[in-house]
Enzyme design. Structure first.
Site, PDB file in Angstrom:
ATOM      1  N   ARG A  42     -16.619   8.933  10.089  1.00  0.00           N
ATOM      2  CA  ARG A  42     -15.499   9.241  10.996  1.00  0.00           C
ATOM      3  C   ARG A  42     -14.476  10.163  10.336  1.00  0.00           C
ATOM      4  O   ARG A  42     -13.932   9.839   9.277  1.00  0.00           O
ATOM      5  CB  ARG A  42     -14.809   7.942  11.436  1.00  0.00           C
ATOM      6  CG  ARG A  42     -13.723   8.162  12.498  1.00  0.00           C
ATOM      7  CD  ARG A  42     -13.111   6.852  12.947  1.00  0.00           C
ATOM      8  NE  ARG A  42     -14.095   5.928  13.472  1.00  0.00           N
ATOM      9  CZ  ARG A  42     -14.538   5.907  14.725  1.00  0.00           C
ATOM     10  NH1 ARG A  42     -14.050   6.745  15.607  1.00  0.00           N
ATOM     11  NH2 ARG A  42     -15.456   5.039  15.097  1.00  0.00           N
ATOM     12  N   CYS A  56       0.853  -1.203   0.000  1.00  0.00           N
ATOM     13  CA  CYS A  56       0.000   0.000   0.000  1.00  0.00           C
ATOM     14  C   CYS A  56       0.892   1.259   0.000  1.00  0.00           C
ATOM     15  O   CYS A  56       1.680   1.464   0.936  1.00  0.00           O
ATOM     16  CB  CYS A  56      -0.911  -0.001   1.212  1.00  0.00           C
ATOM     17  SG  CYS A  56      -1.709  -1.609   1.476  1.00  0.00           S
TER      18      CYS A  56
HETATM   19 FE1  SF4 Z   1      -0.105  -3.565   5.436  1.00  0.00          FE
HETATM   20 FE2  SF4 Z   1      -2.479  -2.489   6.064  1.00  0.00          FE
HETATM   21 FE3  SF4 Z   1      -0.289  -0.932   5.739  1.00  0.00          FE
HETATM   22 FE4  SF4 Z   1      -1.381  -2.088   3.630  1.00  0.00          FE
HETATM   23  S1  SF4 Z   1      -2.354  -0.558   4.963  1.00  0.00           S
HETATM   24  S2  SF4 Z   1       0.833  -2.018   4.115  1.00  0.00           S
HETATM   25  S3  SF4 Z   1      -2.077  -4.021   4.494  1.00  0.00           S
HETATM   26  S4  SF4 Z   1      -0.610  -2.446   7.331  1.00  0.00           S
END
Ligand code: SF4
Ligand code: SAM
Ligand code: DTB
Length: 335
Positions: free
Chosen positions: A276, A73
């Site tokens: 939120r 992400c």
């Molecule tokens: Fe990992 Fe969640 Fe961060 Fe994505 S948002 S890198 S799944 S901790």
């Protein structure tokens, strides 16, 4: 195996036939782009029909397992693939989590949200996670977990332990998703959301704005959320907190008015959901936050840390609440 005393999804959906789940992009766009005063007036009118406009629900976050996440992400400090300097920790001990939860309750939080930097939980971690849910519940707080993707067995165990909410964000539009995350798909995300909903656990799902997306992506994300089988009971709208060394570190900050428009549109499309005002409050003026509350945001995260990033401290929030005449929502006030 059967779950005891569960509110089924069918019960909950049939109890809310008045809620629309057939919003078109065009309708949502017309709402989002309306003259600002018209948009805010409409959002506030919807808000007042469904909630006490001067009460805001407060949740506290804790990162129970930080860093070293295998997902990519682009916004996240905890991805092992992002070149972020955050070091990975092991899953926190149950007793430590419960001690932190007790402090949060004493400070007025009514929901305790525990987050782990996982793609999905490992079976070996589930006993501890379940003990955390049971322990926090026994203190008289609502429980929320965010652990990544879940399979049926994991959803079942969490429901059985009494988990109240599961947070799993769609994050952005389907179109923009692959620009931000490549290690899972939008469909994966929707699948876990569906499992959680079918088990009768309240869904917490929203996204992040200010990731360089187009206005249309924000609108499409809200339409996706509003047209799910059931509106998520909680809809977090995060403003990107830029994290050094991540691909989104240098994205231009979103105009606060666009942020408020996103909140107002969420309120109108999902009238009975808690909206939120989530990450990013440290960068917002009191005026922007006040506009968000006027636009229908009625919950926040409290405490000086979110999962890894800063959040306004309790004193700052008390001053803001006092200026606005806003009161913290008690557990009895929850719909
Ligand atoms: Fe990992 Fe969640 Fe961060 Fe994505 S948002 S890198 S799944 S901790
Ligand atoms: N790993 C789990 C997952 O991805 O579902 C749970 C934890 S994850 C950190 C929870 C949510 O926090 C993400 O879905 C994202 O919406 C939000 N988030 C993470 N980093 C953020 C940032 N830098 N700015 C704003 N929101 C962020
Ligand atoms: C959500 O939508 N926002 C919270 C909660 N769900 C888990 C997390 C915000 C994280 C902000 C960045 C950080 O603290 O690392």
């Amino acid at each position: 195996m059967e779950l005891a005393a569960t509110t089924t999804t069918a019960d909950r959906t049939s109890a809310r036939p008045h809620l629309r789940r057939d919003w078109t992009r065009e309708e949502a766009q017309a709402i989002y782009e309306a003259p600002f005063n018209d948009l805010l007036f409409r959002a506030q009118t919807v808000h007042r029909k469904n909630f006490d406009p001067n009460k805001v629900q407060m949740s506290r976050l804790l990162s129970i397992k930080t860093g070293g996440c295998p997902e990519d992400c682009g916004y996240c400090s905890q991805s092992a693939r992002n070149g972020s300097t955050l070091s990975a920790s092991k899953l926190m001990e149950v007793q430590r989590v419960l001690a932190e939860a007790k402090k949060a309750k004493d400070a007025g939080a009514t929901r305790y949200c525990m987050g782990a930097a996982w793609r999905s939980p490992k079976e070996r971690d589930m006993d501890a996670v379940i003990a955390m849910v049971e322990g926090v519940k026994a203190m008289g707080m609502e429980t929320c977990m965010t652990l990544g993707m879940l399979d049926d067995g994991q959803v079942f165990r969490l429901k059985e332990a009494g988990l109240d909410y599961y947070n799993h964000n769609v994050d952005t539009s389907e179109r923009y998703y692959s620009e931000i995350i490549t290690t899972r798909t939008y469909a994966d995300r929707l699948e876990t959301l569906d499992r959680v909903r079918q088990a009768g656990i309240n869904v917490c799902s929203g996204g992040i704005v200010g990731m360089g997306e187009e206005k249309q992506d924000r609108i499409d994300m809200l339409v996706t959320l509003a047209n799910l089988e059931e509106h998520p009971q909680s809809v977090p709208i995060n403003m990107l907190i830029p994290i050094e060394n991540t691909p989104l570190a240098d994205v231009e900050q979103i105009d606060p008015i666009e942020f408020v428009r996103t909140i107002a549109t969420a309120r109108i499309l999902m009238p009975e959901s808690y909206v939120r005002l989530s990450a990013g409050r440290t960068e917002m003026s009191d005026e922007t936050q006040a506009l968000c509350f006027f636009a229908g945001a009625n919950s926040i995260f409290v405490g000086d840390t979110l999962l890894t990033a800063d959040n306004p401290d309790e004193d700052q929030d008390s001053v803001l609440f006092a200026k606005l005449g806003v009161k913290p929502m008690a557990l009895d006030d929850h719909a």
